[in-house]
Design an enzyme around this catalytic site. Structure first.
Site, PDB file in Angstrom:
ATOM      1  CB  SER A 158      -0.964  -0.044   1.190  1.00 54.39           C
ATOM      2  OG  SER A 158      -1.998   0.893   1.047  1.00 54.39           O
TER       3      SER A 158
ATOM      4  CG  ASP B 174      -6.476  -3.294  -3.624  1.00 56.74           C
ATOM      5  OD1 ASP B 174      -7.145  -2.480  -2.962  1.00 56.74           O
ATOM      6  OD2 ASP B 174      -5.269  -3.491  -3.437  1.00 56.74           O
TER       7      ASP B 174
ATOM      8  CG  HIS C 235      -5.280  -2.809   0.138  1.00 59.73           C
ATOM      9  ND1 HIS C 235      -4.739  -2.271  -1.008  1.00 59.73           N
ATOM     10  CD2 HIS C 235      -4.729  -2.134   1.171  1.00 59.73           C
ATOM     11  CE1 HIS C 235      -3.905  -1.294  -0.670  1.00 59.73           C
ATOM     12  NE2 HIS C 235      -3.868  -1.203   0.640  1.00 59.73           N
TER      13      HIS C 235
END
Length: 415
Positions: A249, A349, A382
């Site tokens: 991230s 995601d 994610h």
């Protein structure tokens, strides 16, 4: 009061459906992420709980009421859905291997120090049974070592094999958290522990967080950690000449920017003489389009709602100071001297759209002289690698193969 059987099965089915088909709405992206992510990566455990709960209910009550029958139907649907999630997670093995063979060649495994055995490629079910178990007897973790002045945000941990090593390749792990939260204890643990068991030395860092610290404090701190590694890692058994970087991230953004801004004096105030190059980069679900130059709607929204308001200085708006954002953007930093990359992103995601990773990989492949591997993971959310799971186990082992190949090539060239 404990929810009844029908309610429990309804909630589980809802979470399973969320993981199977997460909606792509900005207003619900965060709760969708949390619900889908945990359900997806813990699908085997949730399947076991579903079956156990159903068996217990049948043993105690049998099927007496319409609610019992409805609960059984929901349990069956949940079990089928969780089974589908498990099967999709298992695809990561093939997705990672395809990415590696496309980038490194179909015979790449013959050039590894230890070509993968069937056991290396199998799902490590025993390890996954307790995914939140933290300690590994084969790995030594030395905690809270200062790498620069400034307190707890400038501390790092070193993971190394219990048996002493010398001249081992080094991995630098940078945590995520939207540049505003997070710490070195929360991410990258499965990968670092695995690599340390295989003879690597791994370093996990904290760095200053926004809005208390504004950009470029984050990347400057990451580069200071590289300076510390170059000066000190040999005493922990590492080779300061070979440092790979990874992160997820916002950590994926910082990892990619480290790789693409090597030795940039603007990001090394007071230590411009230090070599801050890295020899490989493996960003997971990273943020690459900081300046929104791709024109993507989600990138523009992130620029206006988060980056300009909380990460960059309040007086550095993207309209009048666009160059500052471009300088922070891996998408706009791609050049022909980029190191080898292995970009990994989940197709589902909810926080960083997969299209952003695709664009980044396209630009890397158009300019870089080094291998660029890309694994797009079906069904993955994610943060899929935060704790051991079916998917993360296959990804970790694939990352090890990529890094091993890159390290062997680097060593063979005498760099």
């Amino acid at each position: 009061m404990k929810p009844n059987f029908l309610t429990r099965r309804a909630v589980q089915l809802g979470l399973t459906a969320l993981a199977l088909r997460p909606p792509r709405r900005r207003s619900t992206s965060v709760p969708v992420f949390f619900g889908a992510w945990l359900t997806d990566e813990l699908a085997p455990h949730l399947l076991g709980l579903t079956l156990a709960d159903t068996a217990q209910h049948l043993a105690r009550r049998g099927v007496r009421t319409p609610g019992d029958r409805a609960g059984l139907a929901l349990a069956a649907l949940s079990a089928a859905g969780l089974g589908s999630l498990i099967a999709t997670a298992q695809k990561a093995r093939g997705e990672v291997e395809t990415a590696l063979t496309e980038a490194l060649g179909p015979d790449y495994s013959a050039r590894l120090a230890h070509p993968p055995s069937p056991r290396d490629l199998a799902t490590p079910w025993g390890q996954l049974a307790l995914p939140f178990r933290g300690r590994d007897p084969e790995v030594v973790r030395e905690r809270n070592i200062p790498y620069a002045p400034g307190g707890k945000r400038f501390l790092l941990d070193v993971f190394r094999p219990r048996e002493p090593v010398t001249g081992a390749p080094v991995l630098l792990q940078v945590h995520g958290g939207a540049w505003t939260i997070g710490n070195k204890d929360e991410q990258g643990q499965p990968l670092m522990r695995h690599l340390a068991r295989r003879g690597w030395v791994c370093v996990a860092i904290n760095y200053p967080l926004a809005p208390t610290s504004r950009w470029p404090a984050h990347i400057v701190a990451a580069k200071r950690s590289l300076a510390w590694i170059r000066e000190n890692i040999a005493s922990y058994g590492g080779d300061p000449g070979f440092v790979a970087v990874t992160g997820g991230s916002a950590g994926g953004h910082l990892a990619a920017l480290l790789a693409l801004s090597q030795n940039d004096p603007a990001l090394q105030p007071g230590f411009t003489e230090v070599d801050t190059s890295v020899q490989a980069c493996v960003p997971h679900y990273g943020v690459y389009d900081i300046a929104a130059t791709s024109g993507a709607e989600e990138s523009q929204y992130r620029l206006e709602s988060l980056l300009a308001r909380r990460v960059f200085a309040a007086d550095r708006d993207p309209v009048n100071y666009l160059d500052d954002y471009i300088a922070a953007s891996p998408l706009d930093r791609v050049s022909d001297d980029a190191p080898p990359f292995f970009v990994i992103h989940g197709k589902h995601d909810s926080l960083v759209p997969v299209e952003e990773a695709r664009e980044f990989v396209d630009r890397l492949r158009s300019k870089s002289q080094q291998p660029v591997a890309y694994a797009e993971l079906a069904g993955a959310q994610h943060a899929f690698d935060v704790f051991p799971s079916i998917r993360s186990a296959h990804v970790v082992r694939g990352v090890e193969r990529f890094l091993d190949h890159t390290y062997r090539a680097w060593a063979a060239n005498g760099e």
